[in-house]
Structure formats: C-alpha cells, structure tokens
Design an enzyme around this catalytic site. Structure first.
Site, PDB file in Angstrom:
ATOM      1  N   ALA A  85     -57.254  11.204  16.099  1.00 48.09           N
ATOM      2  CA  ALA A  85     -56.038  10.792  16.797  1.00 48.09           C
ATOM      3  C   ALA A  85     -56.367   9.898  17.984  1.00 48.09           C
ATOM      4  O   ALA A  85     -55.706   8.875  18.217  1.00 48.09           O
ATOM      5  CB  ALA A  85     -55.259  12.025  17.259  1.00 48.09           C
ATOM      6  N   ASP A  86     -57.390  10.270  18.741  1.00 52.49           N
ATOM      7  CA  ASP A  86     -57.800   9.439  19.865  1.00 52.49           C
ATOM      8  C   ASP A  86     -58.243   8.062  19.404  1.00 52.49           C
ATOM      9  O   ASP A  86     -57.901   7.038  20.014  1.00 52.49           O
ATOM     10  CB  ASP A  86     -58.954  10.107  20.618  1.00 52.49           C
TER      11      ASP A  86
END
Length: 397
Positions: free
Chosen positions: A169-170
């Site tokens: 996600a990052d």
C-alpha cells in the site's frame, strides 16, 4: 549530466514510507529535495525494520531518503515556521502526509502555502482521504491491504487471507503521488498554475485493481477461493506457487494439453483450459501439484521451458541478490555513506537515455544540511548559531 528535474525544489515534510519514497523518486531525477524534519529526527530514523539499526542511520531510513538534504527545524516554534515560509518562496513542490488537521494546526495546509507561493504544487498524502467516515483512522499499510479487497483473491478457501509480504500500500501510494506531482508540474509549465494533488492509500490500492474490480462490477463474477493451490481467483488453473521435491516453482497460463505430456498426466488433456480452468480449478490444481512434487525444481523448470510453458523459480532475497538478470539490469545501486559505509539499496524503476536517475547524495543524517539550507536563505552564521542555541533548528556539526 543533470537529472530531468534539475532546478526544481521539493520540500518534503512527510514521514514513514509513502511520502519519503515519492520525494526520493523526485530526488533521483535531479530535484533538490529538502527533508524538513523535527530537530530530534524523522520518526523513521528511530524505527528499524527487521532490527537493521545501522551505525547512526537505520536501513529503513537509508532506503527511502537518498538524494535529499536535511533541515532539522521545530515547526511548533514561530521562528521555525518563519524559516519554512521563507523556503516556500523558492519551492516548486510541497509534500506532506500529516494526519488530517495537523497541517492546518501548523499553518502548512494548502491554502496557507499557496498564499505564500501561488504556483506551488502541493501534494497531500492520507490513508483514506482527508474527509469522510474513515479520515481519522490510522493509515497503516497492512490495514489498507485488508480493506482494499484483494486478500480474498488468492490462497485456499480454508486458509486466512494472506497479506503481501512487503509494504504494498505504501509503495503504490508513493508512485501515485510521484505520478500526480509530475503531472501537476507539467500543467504548471504549460499554464503557470499550481494546484493541490491529493493521494490516499485506499484509492491507490483500488485503482491498482482495475481489472479485478471491473470483473466484479461489470462481469458480475465474485471472488471464489478453492481448496487447492491457486494465486488469483480470476485466472484459470493452474496458476500459483507449487511445491516440488526440493523447493517451489511458479506456474502460469499453461496449455493443458502440453502440460499433460510434460507431467505425464493425461487427465489434464481432457479439460478445456478456458472453460474447465475456472469450473474445475481444484481438480486441475490437485493433479498438477501431485505431479510437480515428484521431481526437483531444476528438473521441472528445464522441461517446462523446453515446451514453452511459463514457469519460474521462487527466490528468497538472497537469491534475488545473486540472480544474473538482476545483476545485468543493475537493479541495485551502491554508494558510500559517511556513517554507514558502503550502502546497497534497490535502484530505479525506469531508465532514461538523456537524463537518467542517479544517486547524488546519500541519505542525510539529522540536520546535516541545516546550515547549508539556511545560508541559502541568506541567514548569517551568527543567526544560525542563535537558532541552534534556541532549539529552533538542529545542525549536524
């Protein structure tokens, strides 16, 4: 040779991974990235992934902050905010990933920064969006992976959902922010107008699943995990990571008739890949899995490749580091760091023939460039010393 963003200045007030990775990519392309961090150092300096603490700078921070200068300043002090305001006049990009409301409290929200520099490209990164019912929830990678839907698309039905073993996600949020900033800079070049670029982790993960979610919304096909190995609920069998006699291999999109010959499993030839590959997924995967367990990974990779069947090894990190294609590509970069010695990290995601990305600076120590940055603002040596003594800034001597 200078980078394509040479001459652009980025003020990076972000922490953790998504923001720092986005700004590092801008720095890789030649931008002057000034990391604005607290006088005690950014949070990531003190949180070591995997316990890799380093000498003075941990591995996590090294991996996300090359090609930056560090200005360590207390933004809660009016004198510190004044220094930031003076820097904004010379900036092209302002990047932050504060929790909702923090930027406003510090006076560094988009409206405040644009009042100082109307043509600023202001990038704001959040977990779920800056308004709405989830706005104040913690925007942590694993939590976002769980919300974005994909964890029910792979594995066995009886097993718990399995998250990606890296900060997916990052990473996708960082690249989304990088993309948005570049697009906004292009718009500014054409029109002279700055703008607000908002990126949130939830939308970034949803957008990455454009095929899968459209299969659900348009095709009406729900996710369905079976009881045998399978890596993606919307792809026909066999598709997944299979055990062999001495390890594992990955197998994808095999012609069932050819695979039947290679594996000496004639039952596979009776099934149609497109129709039965979905309807009889568990049966196909069970046959394939049973046969692959009878010989070594090396054996199967050789015979599968000879027949044009897509298969590959399943590497550990140690094996990635010694892979000949990785070496050929130059996928990692190595440079010298003043406190950590020789540092090797993943390199660049793309190549450019005229203005290639490069490592011009190692990841900075806390406040390493405070005096340098302030001198560039016209702050004299005596004033810099007073700011240090008053705790407004920190400076690496």
């Amino acid at each position: 040779m200078t980078g394509v963003l040479d001459g652009y200045r980025v003020l990076d007030l972000s922490i953790a991974m998504a923001g720092p990775l986005a700004s590092m990519r801008l720095g890789d392309l030649g931008a002057d990235v000034i990391k604005i961090e607290p006088t005690s150092g950014e949070w990531q300096r003190h949180t070591a992934a995997g316990g890799a603490t380093g000498n003075r700078v941990n591995a996590s921070f090294l991996s996300l902050n090359r090609n930056k200068r560090s200005l360590a300043v207390n933004l809660k002090d009016p004198a510190g905010r004044d220094l930031l305001t003076r820097l904004v006049h010379s900036a092209d990009v302002f990047l932050q990933n504060y929790r909702p409301g923090v930027a406003e409290r510090l006076g560094v929200d988009y409206a405040s920064i644009a009042a100082v520099k109307p043509d600023i490209v202001y990038a704001s990164i959040s977990g779920y969006g800056e308004t709405g019912p989830y706005a104040k929830r913690p925007g942590q990678d694993l939590l976002l992976q769980g919300m974005a839907g994909a964890l029910y698309s792979s594995g066995r039905a009886e097993d718990p959902p399995q998250a990606a073993p890296y900060f997916l996600a990052d990473a996708i949020t960082a690249y989304s922010a990088f993309e948005g900033v570049l697009a906004a800079l292009l718009h500014r070049e054409r029109t002279g107008e700055g703008q607000l670029v908002q990126v949130n982790m939830l939308d970034a993960l949803i957008a990455m699943q454009m095929q899968e979610l459209t299969v659900r919304t348009v095709g009406g096909v729900r996710q369905r995990r079976g009881h045998e190995i399978h890596a993606h609920s919307y792809i026909r069998a066999p598709y997944g990571i299979y055990p062999t006699a001495d390890g594992y291999l990955s197998l994808a999109f095999a012609d069932l008739a050819v695979l039947a010959e290679v594996l000496q499993a004639p039952e596979l030839a009776r099934w149609d890949a497109e129709k039965d590959g979905f309807a009889r997924r568990d049966e196909i995967s069970a046959v394939v899995g049973a046969r692959l367990r009878t010989a070594s990974t090396e054996h199967w990779l050789a015979v599968l490749d000879a027949r044009g069947i897509w298969a590959g090894p399943v590497h550990s990190y140690d094996e990635v580091l010694t892979d000949p294609q990785v070496a050929h590509n130059g996928s990692f970069v190595t440079y010298r760091h003043p406190t950590e010695g020789e540092v090797t990290t993943p390199g660049f995601a793309f190549r450019m023939s005229a203005t290639p990305p490069a490592v011009g600076r190692p990841a900075p120590t806390t406040g390493e460039h405070t005096a340098e940055v302030l001198a560039g603002l016209g702050v004299g040596r005596e004033e810099i010393r007073r700011l240090i003594d008053d705790g407004v800034v920190a400076c690496e001597e």
